[in-house]
Scaffold this active site. Structure first.
Site, PDB file in Angstrom:
ATOM      1  N   THR A   1      10.030  15.549 -16.521  1.00 20.35           N
ATOM      2  CA  THR A   1      10.390  14.732 -17.675  1.00 20.35           C
ATOM      3  C   THR A   1      11.810  15.018 -18.139  1.00 20.35           C
ATOM      4  OG1 THR A   1       9.926  14.526 -20.053  1.00 20.35           O
ATOM      5  CG2 THR A   1       9.206  16.544 -19.033  1.00 20.35           C
ATOM      6  N   ASP A   2      12.392  14.040 -18.828  1.00 21.81           N
ATOM      7  CA  ASP A   2      13.739  14.256 -19.398  1.00 21.81           C
ATOM      8  C   ASP A   2      13.686  15.228 -20.588  1.00 21.81           C
ATOM      9  OD1 ASP A   2      12.453  12.595 -21.252  1.00 21.81           O
ATOM     10  OD2 ASP A   2      14.095  11.152 -21.401  1.00 21.81           O
ATOM     11  N   GLU A   3      12.452  15.517 -21.090  1.00 21.46           N
ATOM     12  CA  GLU A   3      12.355  16.361 -22.297  1.00 21.46           C
ATOM     13  C   GLU A   3      12.789  17.802 -22.027  1.00 21.46           C
ATOM     14  OE1 GLU A   3       8.958  15.567 -24.793  1.00 21.46           O
ATOM     15  OE2 GLU A   3       8.696  13.583 -23.923  1.00 21.46           O
TER      16      GLU A   3
ATOM     17  N   TYR B   1       5.278  21.598 -24.880  1.00 23.22           N
ATOM     18  CA  TYR B   1       5.157  20.712 -23.706  1.00 23.22           C
ATOM     19  C   TYR B   1       6.400  20.795 -22.840  1.00 23.22           C
ATOM     20  CZ  TYR B   1       5.672  16.369 -21.036  1.00 23.22           C
ATOM     21  OH  TYR B   1       5.913  15.453 -20.027  1.00 23.22           O
TER      22      TYR B   1
ATOM     23  N   LYS C   1       7.020  22.269 -19.006  1.00 25.79           N
ATOM     24  CA  LYS C   1       7.533  21.447 -17.897  1.00 25.79           C
ATOM     25  C   LYS C   1       8.818  22.068 -17.340  1.00 25.79           C
ATOM     26  CE  LYS C   1       6.232  18.016 -16.431  1.00 25.79           C
ATOM     27  NZ  LYS C   1       5.249  17.717 -15.345  1.00 25.79           N
TER      28      LYS C   1
HETATM   29  P1  NAD Z   1      -1.451  11.805 -18.459  1.00 27.51           P
HETATM   30  O1  NAD Z   1      -1.739  12.800 -19.535  1.00 27.51           O
HETATM   31  O2  NAD Z   1      -1.738  10.361 -18.695  1.00 27.51           O
HETATM   32  O3  NAD Z   1      -2.278  12.187 -17.131  1.00 27.51           O
HETATM   33  C1  NAD Z   1      -2.368  13.501 -16.667  1.00 27.51           C
HETATM   34  C2  NAD Z   1      -3.446  13.543 -15.584  1.00 27.51           C
HETATM   35  O4  NAD Z   1      -3.502  14.897 -15.094  1.00 27.51           O
HETATM   36  C3  NAD Z   1      -4.840  13.191 -16.100  1.00 27.51           C
HETATM   37  O5  NAD Z   1      -5.493  12.357 -15.189  1.00 27.51           O
HETATM   38  C4  NAD Z   1      -5.554  14.537 -16.193  1.00 27.51           C
HETATM   39  O6  NAD Z   1      -6.941  14.448 -15.996  1.00 27.51           O
HETATM   40  C5  NAD Z   1      -4.871  15.294 -15.053  1.00 27.51           C
HETATM   41  N1  NAD Z   1      -4.916  16.743 -15.261  1.00 27.51           N
HETATM   42  C6  NAD Z   1      -4.589  17.434 -16.389  1.00 27.51           C
HETATM   43  N2  NAD Z   1      -4.782  18.747 -16.200  1.00 27.51           N
HETATM   44  C7  NAD Z   1      -5.228  18.888 -14.919  1.00 27.51           C
HETATM   45  C8  NAD Z   1      -5.587  20.014 -14.118  1.00 27.51           C
HETATM   46  N3  NAD Z   1      -5.548  21.254 -14.614  1.00 27.51           N
HETATM   47  N4  NAD Z   1      -5.980  19.802 -12.839  1.00 27.51           N
HETATM   48  C9  NAD Z   1      -6.026  18.553 -12.327  1.00 27.51           C
HETATM   49  N5  NAD Z   1      -5.704  17.453 -13.045  1.00 27.51           N
HETATM   50  C10 NAD Z   1      -5.311  17.622 -14.320  1.00 27.51           C
HETATM   51  O7  NAD Z   1       0.051  12.055 -18.064  1.00 27.51           O
HETATM   52  P2  NAD Z   1       1.188  11.004 -17.683  1.00 27.51           P
HETATM   53  O8  NAD Z   1       1.774  10.467 -18.922  1.00 27.51           O
HETATM   54  O9  NAD Z   1       0.669  10.079 -16.639  1.00 27.51           O
HETATM   55  O10 NAD Z   1       2.260  11.988 -17.034  1.00 27.51           O
HETATM   56  C11 NAD Z   1       2.186  12.299 -15.649  1.00 27.51           C
HETATM   57  C12 NAD Z   1       3.360  13.206 -15.292  1.00 27.51           C
HETATM   58  O11 NAD Z   1       4.577  12.544 -15.586  1.00 27.51           O
HETATM   59  C13 NAD Z   1       3.376  14.513 -16.098  1.00 27.51           C
HETATM   60  O12 NAD Z   1       3.785  15.530 -15.238  1.00 27.51           O
HETATM   61  C14 NAD Z   1       4.407  14.250 -17.168  1.00 27.51           C
HETATM   62  O13 NAD Z   1       5.021  15.459 -17.546  1.00 27.51           O
HETATM   63  C15 NAD Z   1       5.369  13.335 -16.443  1.00 27.51           C
HETATM   64  N6  NAD Z   1       6.120  12.390 -17.300  1.00 27.51           N
HETATM   65  C16 NAD Z   1       5.460  11.580 -18.186  1.00 27.51           C
HETATM   66  C17 NAD Z   1       6.199  10.661 -18.936  1.00 27.51           C
HETATM   67  C18 NAD Z   1       5.528   9.704 -19.892  1.00 27.51           C
HETATM   68  O14 NAD Z   1       6.225   8.987 -20.618  1.00 27.51           O
HETATM   69  N7  NAD Z   1       4.211   9.624 -19.922  1.00 27.51           N
HETATM   70  C19 NAD Z   1       7.582  10.588 -18.786  1.00 27.51           C
HETATM   71  C20 NAD Z   1       8.212  11.434 -17.876  1.00 27.51           C
HETATM   72  C21 NAD Z   1       7.456  12.318 -17.115  1.00 27.51           C
HETATM   73  P1  TYD Z   2       5.314   9.891 -27.811  1.00 30.20           P
HETATM   74  O1  TYD Z   2       4.816   8.569 -27.348  1.00 30.20           O
HETATM   75  O2  TYD Z   2       4.335  10.926 -28.243  1.00 30.20           O
HETATM   76  O3  TYD Z   2       6.260  10.444 -26.649  1.00 30.20           O
HETATM   77  P2  TYD Z   2       7.305  11.703 -26.673  1.00 30.20           P
HETATM   78  O4  TYD Z   2       7.009  12.555 -27.836  1.00 30.20           O
HETATM   79  O5  TYD Z   2       6.973  12.383 -25.379  1.00 30.20           O
HETATM   80  O6  TYD Z   2       8.666  11.092 -26.698  1.00 30.20           O
HETATM   81  O7  TYD Z   2       6.308   9.649 -29.024  1.00 30.20           O
HETATM   82  C1  TYD Z   2       7.406   8.769 -28.900  1.00 30.20           C
HETATM   83  C2  TYD Z   2       8.181   8.827 -30.180  1.00 30.20           C
HETATM   84  O8  TYD Z   2       7.377   8.259 -31.219  1.00 30.20           O
HETATM   85  C3  TYD Z   2       8.504  10.232 -30.640  1.00 30.20           C
HETATM   86  O9  TYD Z   2       9.780  10.230 -31.246  1.00 30.20           O
HETATM   87  C4  TYD Z   2       7.433  10.560 -31.661  1.00 30.20           C
HETATM   88  C5  TYD Z   2       7.148   9.203 -32.284  1.00 30.20           C
HETATM   89  N1  TYD Z   2       5.764   8.977 -32.755  1.00 30.20           N
HETATM   90  C6  TYD Z   2       5.535   8.479 -34.028  1.00 30.20           C
HETATM   91  O10 TYD Z   2       6.472   8.226 -34.807  1.00 30.20           O
HETATM   92  N2  TYD Z   2       4.243   8.271 -34.420  1.00 30.20           N
HETATM   93  C7  TYD Z   2       3.182   8.538 -33.610  1.00 30.20           C
HETATM   94  O11 TYD Z   2       2.010   8.345 -34.054  1.00 30.20           O
HETATM   95  C8  TYD Z   2       3.422   9.039 -32.299  1.00 30.20           C
HETATM   96  C9  TYD Z   2       2.290   9.362 -31.379  1.00 30.20           C
HETATM   97  C10 TYD Z   2       4.734   9.234 -31.915  1.00 30.20           C
END
Ligand code: NAD
Ligand code: TYD
Length: 372
Positions: free
Chosen positions: A153-155, A178, A182
């Site tokens: 992630t970019d975070e 988080y 990561k």
């Molecule tokens: P998500 O929370 O929707 O899904 C995570 C999946 O991992 C779930 O299916 C869960 O059951 C599985 N999981 C969790 N713990 C596990 C374990 N111990 N063993 C096996 N499986 C397990 O997450 P997401 O939003 O799809 O993110 C996927 C990846 O992309 C993550 O690595 C996250 O850091 C990265 N990412 C997410 C975003 C975003 O905006 N969602 C952006 C950039 C990067």
């Molecule tokens: P989120 O979707 O949780 O992603 P991330 O924290 O990984 O960027 O949140 C996106 C942005 O929205 C973040 O600045 C937090 C804000 N946010 C709210 O203002 N209200 C909410 O209920 C949630 C879940 C997030």
């Protein structure tokens, strides 16, 4: 006359190399989650010669309904299990002769990491190291036709001020449990490359949105709350900025990097699409009012400012020019179009939304938002 066998064997060797390169058995971790399910779907359908093994623990965020359209494909296999379970991971490597990993499994929600950091250390750090150990052990005889692709992630880069973009050289500066977990996993992946020569690639992506997004994150949470006429909680003043990318564009970027990325490299992925949270939620309200036949302006009245998130990063924005220059990837969708498709998906999949918001979700929601 002496016969030079190498001349005859050469085309055969070339064919074998080509064939070996085509046969891939890919372990996709976290394939039942939001991003993982889009990656599984893309790879299963686009590459029928690849065998795709989805290893997922099915936490609250994992849902096999996300993959109902690929479940019967002959090249798809699901295993319920934990990436921290070294015996299971080793068995899978041995049984299926895993050649590649796309590692998406993670605990992924910042607010949950604030409430319970240890789960993030366990899955994101120890889980990643468990997979790295297995890959190192089973591939070390010859790393040539293998790849450990770590999805990040970019975070990890921390927060930007009002200007600037994260590049691949930006120093790591994570703030939430988080992003710290990561960042730690990224460091371990690079350490296994530097120390043992493990073939790796990492991509760091900005915020995703789209179908199958669990409604604890901003966009699906607001869609769900607008449908149910519930308050739209905006943390602080709503001035924090995120760079949003449609999830299928992320999956396509992962496909490009998996096949064309240079081993050992990092690629940033982003949408060039920055929105303050408040502007984004107002746009969402406007689009939804039209789609669900409300007077324009009605849903906006649900906006409720609540206590800010602790350590809330001000701004994320990605410079994805390396990926564009090297591999020709760019986002395919404009934000309004992507948001509109996303809303339509949630409106058409009310059963999915109902299933994932019953039970534990209510408890999570009440606990998180009760004191805000
Ligand atoms: P998500 O929370 O929707 O899904 C995570 C999946 O991992 C779930 O299916 C869960 O059951 C599985 N999981 C969790 N713990 C596990 C374990 N111990 N063993 C096996 N499986 C397990 O997450 P997401 O939003 O799809 O993110 C996927 C990846 O992309 C993550 O690595 C996250 O850091 C990265 N990412 C997410 C975003 C975003 O905006 N969602 C952006 C950039 C990067
Ligand atoms: P989120 O979707 O949780 O992603 P991330 O924290 O990984 O960027 O949140 C996106 C942005 O929205 C973040 O600045 C937090 C804000 N946010 C709210 O203002 N209200 C909410 O209920 C949630 C879940 C997030």
């Amino acid at each position: 006359m002496k016969c030079d066998h190498s001349l005859f064997l050469f085309p055969f060797a070339l064919y074998i190399c080509h064939y070996m390169d085509k046969i891939k058995t890919i372990l996709i971790t976290g394939g039942a989650g939001f991003i993982g399910s889009h990656v599984v779907r893309l790879f299963v359908k686009k590459y029928p010669d690849y065998k795709i093994i989805n290893l997922d623990k099915l936490t609250y965020a994992g849902n096999l309904e996300n993959l109902s359209d690929v479940v019967n494909e002959p090249n798809y296999f699901f295993i319920k299990g934990d990436i921290c379970d070294a015996d299971l991971v080793n068995q899978l490597f041995e049984l299926h002769q895993i050649t590649h990993i796309i590692h998406t499994a993670a605990e992924s929600h910042v607010d949950r990491s604030i409430a319970n950091p240890m789960e993030f250390v366990t899955t994101n750090v120890i889980g990643t190291c468990t997979l790295l150990n297995a890959a190192k052990y089973f591939w070390q005889a010859d790393f040539t036709n293998h790849l450990f692709y770590h999805i990040s992630t970019d975070e990890v880069y921390g927060a930007l001020g009002e200007t600037g973009l994260f590049t691949e050289d930006t120093k790591y500066d994570p703030h939430s449990p988080y992003s710290a977990s990561k960042a730690s996993s990224d460091h371990f992946v690079r350490a296994y490359a530097d120390t043992y020569g493990l073939p790796i690639v990492i991509s760091n992506c900005s915020n995703n949105y789209g179908p199958y997004h669990f409604p604890e994150k901003l966009i699906p949470l607001c869609i769900n709350n607008i449908i149910n006429n519930k308050p739209l909680p905006i943390y602080g003043k709503g001035e924090n900025v995120r760079d949003w990318l449609y999830v299928e564009d992320h999956a396509n970027a992962i496909d490009s990097i998996f096949h064309g990325g240079k081993k050992g490299e990092t690629y940033n992925i982003g949408g060039h699409n920055e929105w303050t949270n408040i502007d984004l939620v107002k746009l969402l309200c406007k689009l939804m009012d039209v789609k669900i036949n409300r007077t324009v302006g009605q849903s906006e009245q649900l906006i409720t400012y609540v206590t800010d998130r602790a350590g809330h990063d001000l701004r994320y924005a990605i410079d994805a020019s390396k990926l564009q220059k090297e591999l020709g990837w760019k986002p395919s969708l404009q934000f309004e179009e992507g948001l509109s498709k996303t809303i339509d998906w949630y409106l058409q999949n009310s059963a999915w939304l109902k299933n994932v918001t019953s039970g534990d979700y209510q408890h999570f929601y009440e606990t998180l938002y009760a004191n805000r």
